[in-house]
Design a protein around this motif. Structure first.
Motif, PDB file in Angstrom:
ATOM      1  N   ALA A 122       4.829   2.449   5.490  1.00  0.00           N
ATOM      2  CA  ALA A 122       5.010   3.868   5.156  1.00  0.00           C
ATOM      3  C   ALA A 122       5.333   4.674   6.411  1.00  0.00           C
ATOM      4  O   ALA A 122       5.007   4.279   7.531  1.00  0.00           O
ATOM      5  N   CYS A 123       5.966   5.837   6.211  1.00  0.00           N
ATOM      6  CA  CYS A 123       6.225   6.760   7.314  1.00  0.00           C
ATOM      7  C   CYS A 123       4.900   7.262   7.860  1.00  0.00           C
ATOM      8  O   CYS A 123       3.946   7.461   7.112  1.00  0.00           O
ATOM      9  N   GLY A 124       4.847   7.431   9.177  1.00  0.00           N
ATOM     10  CA  GLY A 124       3.618   7.928   9.787  1.00  0.00           C
ATOM     11  C   GLY A 124       3.887   8.582  11.118  1.00  0.00           C
ATOM     12  O   GLY A 124       4.922   8.382  11.736  1.00  0.00           O
ATOM     13  N   ASP A 125       2.930   9.355  11.553  1.00  0.00           N
ATOM     14  CA  ASP A 125       2.975  10.031  12.848  1.00  0.00           C
ATOM     15  C   ASP A 125       2.046   9.266  13.789  1.00  0.00           C
ATOM     16  O   ASP A 125       0.828   9.214  13.550  1.00  0.00           O
ATOM     17  N   PRO A 126       2.576   8.669  14.877  1.00  0.00           N
ATOM     18  CA  PRO A 126       1.732   7.885  15.779  1.00  0.00           C
ATOM     19  C   PRO A 126       0.537   8.647  16.350  1.00  0.00           C
ATOM     20  O   PRO A 126      -0.469   8.039  16.686  1.00  0.00           O
ATOM     21  N   GLY A 127       0.589   9.945  16.436  1.00  0.00           N
ATOM     22  CA  GLY A 127      -0.521  10.717  16.960  1.00  0.00           C
ATOM     23  C   GLY A 127      -1.582  11.058  15.932  1.00  0.00           C
ATOM     24  O   GLY A 127      -2.663  11.522  16.281  1.00  0.00           O
ATOM     25  N   ARG A 128      -1.274  10.805  14.642  1.00  0.00           N
ATOM     26  CA  ARG A 128      -2.216  11.195  13.579  1.00  0.00           C
ATOM     27  C   ARG A 128      -2.517  10.091  12.575  1.00  0.00           C
ATOM     28  O   ARG A 128      -3.461  10.225  11.801  1.00  0.00           O
ATOM     29  N   ASP A 129      -1.723   9.056  12.520  1.00  0.00           N
ATOM     30  CA  ASP A 129      -1.854   8.058  11.452  1.00  0.00           C
ATOM     31  C   ASP A 129      -2.246   6.688  11.976  1.00  0.00           C
ATOM     32  O   ASP A 129      -2.165   6.402  13.160  1.00  0.00           O
ATOM     33  N   GLY A 130      -2.650   5.824  11.047  1.00  0.00           N
ATOM     34  CA  GLY A 130      -3.157   4.496  11.370  1.00  0.00           C
ATOM     35  C   GLY A 130      -4.678   4.551  11.326  1.00  0.00           C
ATOM     36  O   GLY A 130      -5.258   5.272  10.523  1.00  0.00           O
ATOM     37  N   VAL A 131      -5.321   3.804  12.202  1.00  0.00           N
ATOM     38  CA  VAL A 131      -6.779   3.848  12.325  1.00  0.00           C
ATOM     39  C   VAL A 131      -7.083   4.899  13.387  1.00  0.00           C
ATOM     40  O   VAL A 131      -6.930   4.661  14.586  1.00  0.00           O
ATOM     41  N   ILE A 132      -7.462   6.082  12.932  1.00  0.00           N
ATOM     42  CA  ILE A 132      -7.682   7.252  13.802  1.00  0.00           C
ATOM     43  C   ILE A 132      -8.979   7.935  13.367  1.00  0.00           C
ATOM     44  O   ILE A 132      -9.247   8.070  12.182  1.00  0.00           O
TER      45      ILE A 132
END
Length: 169
Positions: free
Chosen positions: A38-48
């Motif tokens: 899926a589309c995501g923002d590296p600064g806000r998405d994933g395991v955060i």
């Protein structure tokens, strides 16, 4: 009372299991905020975490001359230095979104020679355990995301060598 009956009673009592939970407990891994691919923002998405402390360790994993975003939230790292490294692939077209490609669980990362789908390099993660032991996990890019393909338990020897479960000596 017959001696055989007494012996059978004792044996039956010895073979009876106590009730209770005998299942080992497992560590629950954090759930990523987006699905792989899926589309995501590296600064806000994933395991955060809730109040992230973002660091980057971008690497060119597909040998196209552009680094993929590899992002860690330091607020989620353990005392042993174990962290969750989120990987995002860049869009091929101008304006295309970054796609979440999975999370490496590691204190340190190492790129390997092997390659998975889309020419993405294999990655090895080192997860520190207690007592000088570590878990090595190898990741391969398959079907739009990184997956664990091999796991190996190792221990640091007195001469600083790594002794691993499948080492042939």
């Amino acid at each position: 009372m017959d001696k055989r009956l007494i012996v059978l009673t004792i044996l039956a009592a010895a073979c009876t299991r106590k009730s209770g939970n005998t299942t080992p407990t497992t560590v629950r891994l954090p759930t990523p905020s987006v699905q792989v691919g899926a589309c995501g923002d590296p600064g806000r998405d994933g395991v955060i975490g809730q109040s992230p402390k973002i660091d980057r360790a971008d690497r060119d994993l597909d040998n196209d001359g552009r680094p993929e975003a590899v992002v860690v939230d330091r607020s989620m790292c353990s005392a042993e230095g174990n962290c969750y490294w989120n990987v995002f692939t860049a869009g091929r077209e101008v304006g295309e979104c970054a796609r979440y490609a999975g999370t490496f669980q590691a204190a340190a990362l190492e790129t390997m020679d092997g390659r998975g789908d889309d020419n993405m390099r294999d990655v090895r993660g080192y997860w520190n355990l207690h007592g000088g032991r570590m878990l090595l996990q190898e990741y391969r890019f398959l079907r739009d995301g990184y997956q664990i393909v091999a796991t190996l338990l190792c221990k640091r020897a007195s001469d600083d060598r790594l002794d691993c479960a499948d080492t042939n000596e």
